[in-house]
Scaffold this motif. Structure first.
Motif, PDB file in Angstrom:
ATOM      1  N   ASN A   1       0.795  -1.232   0.000  1.00  0.00           N
ATOM      2  CA  ASN A   1       0.000   0.000   0.000  1.00  0.00           C
ATOM      3  C   ASN A   1       0.824   1.276   0.000  1.00  0.00           C
ATOM      4  N   SER A   2       2.144   1.175   0.100  1.00  0.00           N
ATOM      5  CA  SER A   2       2.986   2.365   0.079  1.00  0.00           C
ATOM      6  C   SER A   2       4.414   1.947  -0.222  1.00  0.00           C
ATOM      7  N   TRP A   3       5.231   2.944  -0.592  1.00  0.00           N
ATOM      8  CA  TRP A   3       6.644   2.670  -0.886  1.00  0.00           C
ATOM      9  C   TRP A   3       7.361   2.133   0.354  1.00  0.00           C
ATOM     10  N   GLU A   4       6.965   2.599   1.545  1.00  0.00           N
ATOM     11  CA  GLU A   4       7.607   2.148   2.780  1.00  0.00           C
ATOM     12  C   GLU A   4       7.356   0.665   3.026  1.00  0.00           C
ATOM     13  N   GLU A   5       6.265   0.126   2.514  1.00  0.00           N
ATOM     14  CA  GLU A   5       5.952  -1.284   2.712  1.00  0.00           C
ATOM     15  C   GLU A   5       6.692  -2.186   1.720  1.00  0.00           C
ATOM     16  N   LEU A   6       7.295  -1.596   0.687  1.00  0.00           N
ATOM     17  CA  LEU A   6       7.963  -2.384  -0.347  1.00  0.00           C
ATOM     18  C   LEU A   6       9.382  -2.721   0.123  1.00  0.00           C
ATOM     19  N   ASP A   7       9.616  -3.980   0.457  1.00  0.00           N
ATOM     20  CA  ASP A   7      10.908  -4.424   0.995  1.00  0.00           C
ATOM     21  C   ASP A   7      11.829  -4.818  -0.153  1.00  0.00           C
TER      22      ASP A   7
END
Length: 249
Positions: free
Chosen positions: A87-93
């Motif tokens: 749901n966001s760039w921060e969640e993309l590992d």
């Protein structure tokens, strides 16, 4: 005598009054005009940051990832579900598969770049063995479990097929050695040559490739990338091509 004195006094009074009148008639000197205060210097306006592309949303970015990278996923629907779950760039590992190579090997835009209007295109989409959906065929990638060729050898067996072997920087093999173990040895040699020129490939990434090679799993990421032309040295030979080349590479 008294008249003379009276006349002198009168003259003196007239002279004195005339002198006073001349002083009072002189215009007073105007005070020096004050210089107007200097206006304060205006502070320099800060430079405006580049405005993001109008109307860009995270949903737009998700569709971009699916469009540009989905054709290389072994399972397109599974890849879509992974993208939509973020749901966001921060969640993309970016340390786990498949995101660890999405912005290096494949070369897609990051979220910040996409917002700024920088929409990158992958250097190569698909490869010589990719179907219209981006999936490599099982026969072309893994061969048959028995180790026999999954298709008829075509062309001159003494010369590797130009479709893939021409881009291979590793050279060796034993004529006639075309077993699955020989093919695995070839792929590992090809992977060593790839890592020597691919500055983005780490030891951990290489280990993931080797795990796929040992399992003869060329449908799961990143094993599929050996054949889709996305790596620096192009595409490795499929098992069919390896047999057609009589084990020479």
């Amino acid at each position: 005598m008294k008249k003379i004195l009276a006349l002198l006094l009168a003259v003196m009074m007239v002279v004195a009054m005339a002198a006073c009148g001349s002083k009072s008639d002189a215009p007073a000197e105007a005070p020096a005009a004050e210089a107007p205060a200097a206006a304060p210097a205006e502070a320099a306006a800060p430079a405006e940051a580049a405005a993001p592309a109008a109307g860009v949303t995270w949903a737009d970015y998700q569709e971009y990832l699916i469009e540009k990278a989905g054709s290389n996923a072994p399972d397109l629907e599974e890849f879509k579900s992974q993208v939509y779950a973020i749901n966001s760039w921060e969640e993309l590992d970016q340390t786990v598969s498949p995101w660890d190579q999405m912005f290096t090997t494949i070369g897609l835009s990051t979220w910040d770049e996409f917002q700024a209007g920088v929409v990158k295109e992958p250097a190569v989409m698909g490869g010589p063995d990719a179907s219209a959906s981006g999936e490599a065929s099982a026969e072309a990638d893994a061969g048959e479990a028995s180790g026999e060729a999954s298709g008829e050898a075509s062309g001159d067996a003494s010369e590797p097929p130009a479709s893939a072997a021409v881009e291979n920087t590793a050279h060796g093999g034993t004529p006639g050695a075309t077993s699955e173990a020989d093919y695995q040895a070839y792929l590992k040699a090809w992977l060593d040559a790839e890592k020597a020129v691919n500055t983005t490939m780490t030891d951990d990434m290489k280990a993931e490739f080797i795990a796929c090679i040992d399992a003869l799993d060329f449908e799961t990421f990143p094993g599929d990338m050996l054949f889709n032309g996305m790596l620096t040295t192009g595409a490795a030979m499929t098992y069919d091509q390896f047999v057609a080349a009589n084990g020479v590479y």
